[in-house]
Motif scaffolding. Sequence first.
Motif, PDB file in Angstrom:
ATOM      1  N   UNK A 161       0.826  -1.203   0.000  1.00 34.02           N
ATOM      2  CA  UNK A 161       0.000   0.000   0.000  1.00 34.02           C
ATOM      3  C   UNK A 161       0.866   1.262   0.000  1.00 34.02           C
ATOM      4  N   UNK A 162       2.002   1.211   0.724  1.00 30.40           N
ATOM      5  CA  UNK A 162       2.899   2.366   0.749  1.00 30.40           C
ATOM      6  C   UNK A 162       3.460   2.649  -0.641  1.00 30.40           C
ATOM      7  N   UNK A 175      -0.286   4.312 -14.382  1.00 31.37           N
ATOM      8  CA  UNK A 175       0.454   3.532 -13.396  1.00 31.37           C
ATOM      9  C   UNK A 175       0.700   2.145 -13.982  1.00 31.37           C
ATOM     10  N   UNK A 176       1.960   1.723 -13.985  1.00 24.41           N
ATOM     11  CA  UNK A 176       2.320   0.377 -14.424  1.00 24.41           C
ATOM     12  C   UNK A 176       2.491  -0.485 -13.179  1.00 24.41           C
ATOM     13  N   UNK A 177       1.613  -1.445 -12.995  1.00 27.12           N
ATOM     14  CA  UNK A 177       1.640  -2.308 -11.810  1.00 27.12           C
ATOM     15  C   UNK A 177       2.089  -3.705 -12.229  1.00 27.12           C
ATOM     16  N   UNK A 178       3.326  -4.045 -11.880  1.00 27.54           N
ATOM     17  CA  UNK A 178       3.906  -5.332 -12.276  1.00 27.54           C
ATOM     18  C   UNK A 178       3.763  -6.335 -11.132  1.00 27.54           C
ATOM     19  N   UNK A 179       2.921  -7.340 -11.326  1.00 26.83           N
ATOM     20  CA  UNK A 179       2.636  -8.344 -10.298  1.00 26.83           C
ATOM     21  C   UNK A 179       2.308  -7.671  -8.960  1.00 26.83           C
ATOM     22  N   UNK A 180       1.275  -6.837  -8.918  1.00 30.85           N
ATOM     23  CA  UNK A 180       1.005  -6.042  -7.710  1.00 30.85           C
ATOM     24  C   UNK A 180       0.551  -6.854  -6.504  1.00 30.85           C
ATOM     25  N   UNK A 181       0.199  -8.123  -6.701  1.00 26.96           N
ATOM     26  CA  UNK A 181      -0.282  -8.919  -5.566  1.00 26.96           C
ATOM     27  C   UNK A 181       0.616 -10.114  -5.251  1.00 26.96           C
ATOM     28  N   UNK A 182       1.809 -10.163  -5.858  1.00 26.08           N
ATOM     29  CA  UNK A 182       2.723 -11.274  -5.611  1.00 26.08           C
ATOM     30  C   UNK A 182       3.114 -11.354  -4.137  1.00 26.08           C
ATOM     31  N   UNK A 183       3.131 -12.571  -3.586  1.00 30.43           N
ATOM     32  CA  UNK A 183       3.559 -12.861  -2.206  1.00 30.43           C
ATOM     33  C   UNK A 183       2.577 -12.358  -1.155  1.00 30.43           C
ATOM     34  N   UNK A 195      -8.250  -1.446  -3.840  1.00 29.88           N
ATOM     35  CA  UNK A 195      -7.637  -0.128  -3.663  1.00 29.88           C
ATOM     36  C   UNK A 195      -7.229   0.474  -4.999  1.00 29.88           C
ATOM     37  N   UNK A 196      -6.646  -0.341  -5.871  1.00 34.74           N
ATOM     38  CA  UNK A 196      -6.249   0.136  -7.191  1.00 34.74           C
ATOM     39  C   UNK A 196      -7.460   0.584  -8.000  1.00 34.74           C
ATOM     40  N   UNK A 215      -6.637 -14.725 -12.750  1.00 39.53           N
ATOM     41  CA  UNK A 215      -7.735 -14.208 -11.929  1.00 39.53           C
ATOM     42  C   UNK A 215      -7.566 -12.723 -11.638  1.00 39.53           C
ATOM     43  N   UNK A 216      -6.328 -12.265 -11.434  1.00 38.09           N
ATOM     44  CA  UNK A 216      -6.077 -10.848 -11.191  1.00 38.09           C
ATOM     45  C   UNK A 216      -6.478 -10.022 -12.409  1.00 38.09           C
ATOM     46  N   UNK A 217      -6.071 -10.475 -13.593  1.00 38.88           N
ATOM     47  CA  UNK A 217      -6.392  -9.763 -14.826  1.00 38.88           C
ATOM     48  C   UNK A 217      -7.897  -9.776 -15.079  1.00 38.88           C
ATOM     49  N   UNK A 218      -8.526 -10.940 -14.896  1.00 43.42           N
ATOM     50  CA  UNK A 218      -9.959 -11.075 -15.157  1.00 43.42           C
ATOM     51  C   UNK A 218     -10.784 -10.181 -14.237  1.00 43.42           C
ATOM     52  N   UNK A 219     -10.325 -10.006 -12.994  1.00 42.36           N
ATOM     53  CA  UNK A 219     -11.077  -9.224 -12.014  1.00 42.36           C
ATOM     54  C   UNK A 219     -10.953  -7.727 -12.233  1.00 42.36           C
ATOM     55  N   UNK A 220      -9.827  -7.275 -12.784  1.00 44.65           N
ATOM     56  CA  UNK A 220      -9.552  -5.841 -12.780  1.00 44.65           C
ATOM     57  C   UNK A 220      -9.534  -5.163 -14.144  1.00 44.65           C
TER      58      UNK A 220
END
Length: 338
Positions: A161-162, A175-183, A195-196, A215-220
């Motif tokens: 988030x920071x 905004x380029x978000x590369x694997x924003x939910x990894x780990x 949030x995004x 799933x990340x791509x399909x959702x957003x």
Amino acid sequence: MTLLEIDNLDVRYGLDDSREVHAVDDVSFTIDRDETFGLVGESGCGKTTLGKAIIRLLDENGYVANGEIRFEDRDLAELSDSEIRDVRWADISTISQSAMNGLNPVYKVGDQITEAILRHEPETTAQEADERARELLERVGIEGERADDFAHEFSGGMKQRAVIAMAIACDPDLIIADEPTTALDVIVQDAVLEELETLQEEFGVALLIISHDISVIAETCDRVGVMYGGKLMELGPTEAVFDSPANPYTLGLRNSFPDIESTGDQLVSIPGSPPTLTDPEAGCRFRARCPFAVSECETEHPPLERVEGSTDHVSACYRLEDLAEMRERAAEEGTWRQ
């Protein structure tokens, strides 16, 4: 209105033995203002390299060999080092891969946000920048007083988030978000994606989301490009691409990803390995793993062509006329085991 236009982009990495890795090969797509565009594909397909090429953050041996990266009528590939530094954060910001490790451990989190603000807004005082950094942290769900803490005092989700707060600090257009939910665990993943989406609606920013997670791509995402072996294999509205895939590789990707409504049947994976991108062979990049390949696939990679019945859904495949048959056969495990 088009914000970013990638036109016939080639990105390569030079090797010590004078060979080159063709990481991104003749890729074209556009991103509109306020749009969320996704790039999906296996690790090593070139999607992260493409994101880095946009803002000129390639490794020292990487370079744009051909094509244009047009952003608001400027070709970013032609800008000088000082000019591209003015673009970063102010016009295009990034949430880098492994963003949880992207914060400097010896600087307070708030100071890292104020640094970006002061770099691009010299008229802003240090006190004003500090106040804004705290407001930005609160905007993404972190108490403003935590600006005085160091990265190791943040949880994984708080670090992510920071970094998002830092990405919106200078009110960028993209905004380029590369694997924003990894780990991140699935609960935090969902919160970060929400949030995004909220920030996009509030600030009117365009998003380029890069992920191997369907799933990340399909959702957003509103639209999606499917990459394989440095090539763009399929492009179109997200619902059309995932509900009605028009490329053998996309069909294979969908088979190998678990469905929340699955009855527990074993997933059907794509056999084999991605091709080497060092002096790649002629023909379709996916042909060695494709159960539908024909002799024509060995000569030249197929161009992106419109899928019948659609105006904005295209696929790189020589057998689009056999699409109904390929969709039916792709769901059978035996098809991929031949």
